[in-house]
Design a protein around this motif. Structure first.
Motif, PDB file in Angstrom:
ATOM      1  N   TYR A  71      36.519  67.715  53.661  1.00  0.00           N
ATOM      2  CA  TYR A  71      36.101  68.400  54.158  1.00  0.00           C
ATOM      3  C   TYR A  71      37.236  69.343  55.834  1.00  0.00           C
ATOM      4  N   GLU A  72      37.394  68.240  56.433  1.00  0.00           N
ATOM      5  CA  GLU A  72      38.033  68.772  57.653  1.00  0.00           C
ATOM      6  C   GLU A  72      39.179  70.123  57.638  1.00  0.00           C
ATOM      7  N   GLY A  73      40.307  69.410  56.540  1.00  0.00           N
ATOM      8  CA  GLY A  73      41.633  70.536  56.478  1.00  0.00           C
ATOM      9  C   GLY A  73      41.084  71.861  56.388  1.00  0.00           C
ATOM     10  N   GLN A  74      39.769  71.676  55.442  1.00  0.00           N
ATOM     11  CA  GLN A  74      39.860  73.378  54.983  1.00  0.00           C
ATOM     12  C   GLN A  74      39.255  74.039  55.538  1.00  0.00           C
ATOM     13  N   ILE A  75      38.330  73.616  56.309  1.00  0.00           N
ATOM     14  CA  ILE A  75      37.412  74.410  57.714  1.00  0.00           C
ATOM     15  C   ILE A  75      39.028  75.098  58.430  1.00  0.00           C
ATOM     16  N   LEU A  76      40.103  73.632  58.719  1.00  0.00           N
ATOM     17  CA  LEU A  76      40.805  74.274  59.749  1.00  0.00           C
ATOM     18  C   LEU A  76      41.706  75.336  59.392  1.00  0.00           C
ATOM     19  N   LEU A  77      41.975  75.724  57.684  1.00  0.00           N
ATOM     20  CA  LEU A  77      43.006  76.435  57.055  1.00  0.00           C
ATOM     21  C   LEU A  77      42.317  77.698  56.986  1.00  0.00           C
TER      22      LEU A  77
END
Length: 341
Positions: A63-69
């Motif tokens: 999930y972290e990458g999804q929110i990051l982008l």
């Protein structure tokens, strides 16, 4: 095999400005005979400069990458970009919607299906579109992962180190600019042809990945480090305009991860009692943990030991484990730092 992608889009990748839309993956079902699966995409283009592909949601339970982008694409203006950013914050969108590692539609693990198949399953079609359409447009590809439901990692950037010296130096530059607390390298990875990495290598595209926590949770520390590091990385490759307020990259600790054959796997099925935690240093022969058997509680537990020493880079998140589940990944610190001279 058909070489032309069946995936379409309403996005013009060559138009200046900011464009939001979807990759349209054809999928005919009982409920939708002429339907398509939407894969969200944003393109930010301004003048001349490098093109960069940013991806997250390769596995839907990370999930972290999804929110990051998502935060990046909502905060960008075109005048901040010198070149082109193609952003796919939820690239395996069926898996993202389900919060699963693999697609619930076809069971596809996107990062094991490259270079894909234009006439294949939806996940294979997504892989084929990335390989045949998007990668030829870009110079760099950065893919943001976490450990997912089954694993938890120390907050880290992640790189399969190229053997060619110039490519290796470039790739280590990505890690130093991104500036995560930890950077994990894998040397000599075998059978990488089905990974996104393999397609990047074939297409001559510079590649870096991450492991931003895991356990299908949200790691605040890993996310904040990545949120600070992403603008530095994009400025490093020249796709974001310079900014006098950008903080310098902190130092990163390098680890050389053990090869896959030396990962610690469960040798029986039951409830795993770990004896160590992330970041701990262990020696060869140290106790790794025990597997207990709730269905036969009087049975003696299966005791496991570390066959090699190192630092715990990743551990299994769920306590319940089956034979063949990965329990730990170890790394040796400090081996890569001298390679970026």
């Amino acid at each position: 095999m058909n070489e032309k992608s069946r995936v379409s889009t309403n996005i013009n990748f060559d138009a200046d400005g900011i464009s939001h839309g979807y990759l349209q993956v054809p999928h005919s079902t009982t409920d939708s005979a002429y339907g398509w699966i939407p894969v969200p995409v944003t393109v930010v283009k301004n003048g001349y400069g490098p093109s960069v592909l940013l991806m997250a949601g390769n596995h839907g339970d990370e999930y972290e990458g999804q929110i990051l982008l998502m935060k990046l694409l909502r905060g960008l203006s075109a005048d901040q970009v010198t070149g082109r950013l193609i952003i796919l914050p939820g690239v395996n969108s069926p898996a993202v919607a389900a919060g699963q590692r693999v697609s619930p539609i076809d069971g596809g693990n996107l990062n094991r299906l490259f270079p894909g198949d234009a006439d294949g399953t939806p996940t294979q079609m997504i892989a084929h579109y990335i390989d045949s359409v998007l990668l030829p447009l870009v110079r760099y590809c950065f893919d943001f992962h976490s450990g997912g439901y089954s694993l938890e990692y120390i907050p880290s950037a992640h790189l399969v180190a190229p053997s060619e010296l110039s490519l290796r130096k470039e790739a280590l530059g990505f890690l130093n600019a991104f500036g995560m607390p930890n950077s994990i390298l894998i040397e000599g990875l075998a059978n990488d042809d089905q990974l996104l990495l393999g397609s990047c290598r074939r297409r001559g595209v510079g590649h870096m990945s991450t492991e931003l926590g895991g356990a299908a949770a949200f790691s605040v520390d890993a996310f904040r480090a990545a949120e600070r590091g992403l603008p530095r990385l994009l400025r490093h490759v020249g796709v974001l305009a310079p900014n006098d307020h950008t903080e310098p990259a902190p130092s990163t600790r390098f680890y050389l991860r053990q090869p896959a054959r030396e990962l610690i796997f469960a040798t029986d099925s039951g409830v795993f009692e770990a004896y160590v935690k992330l970041g701990d240093a262990v020696n060869e022969g140290d106790l790794a943990g025990q597997i207990h058997f709730p269905e036969i509680p009087w049975r003696a537990p299966e005791t496991m030991f570390f066959p090699t020493g190192g630092v715990i880079l990743a551990k299994r998140a769920p306590a319940r484990a089956r034979i063949g589940d990965c329990l730990f990944a170890l790394g040796v610190p400090g081996l890569a730092e001298a390679s970026d001279d």
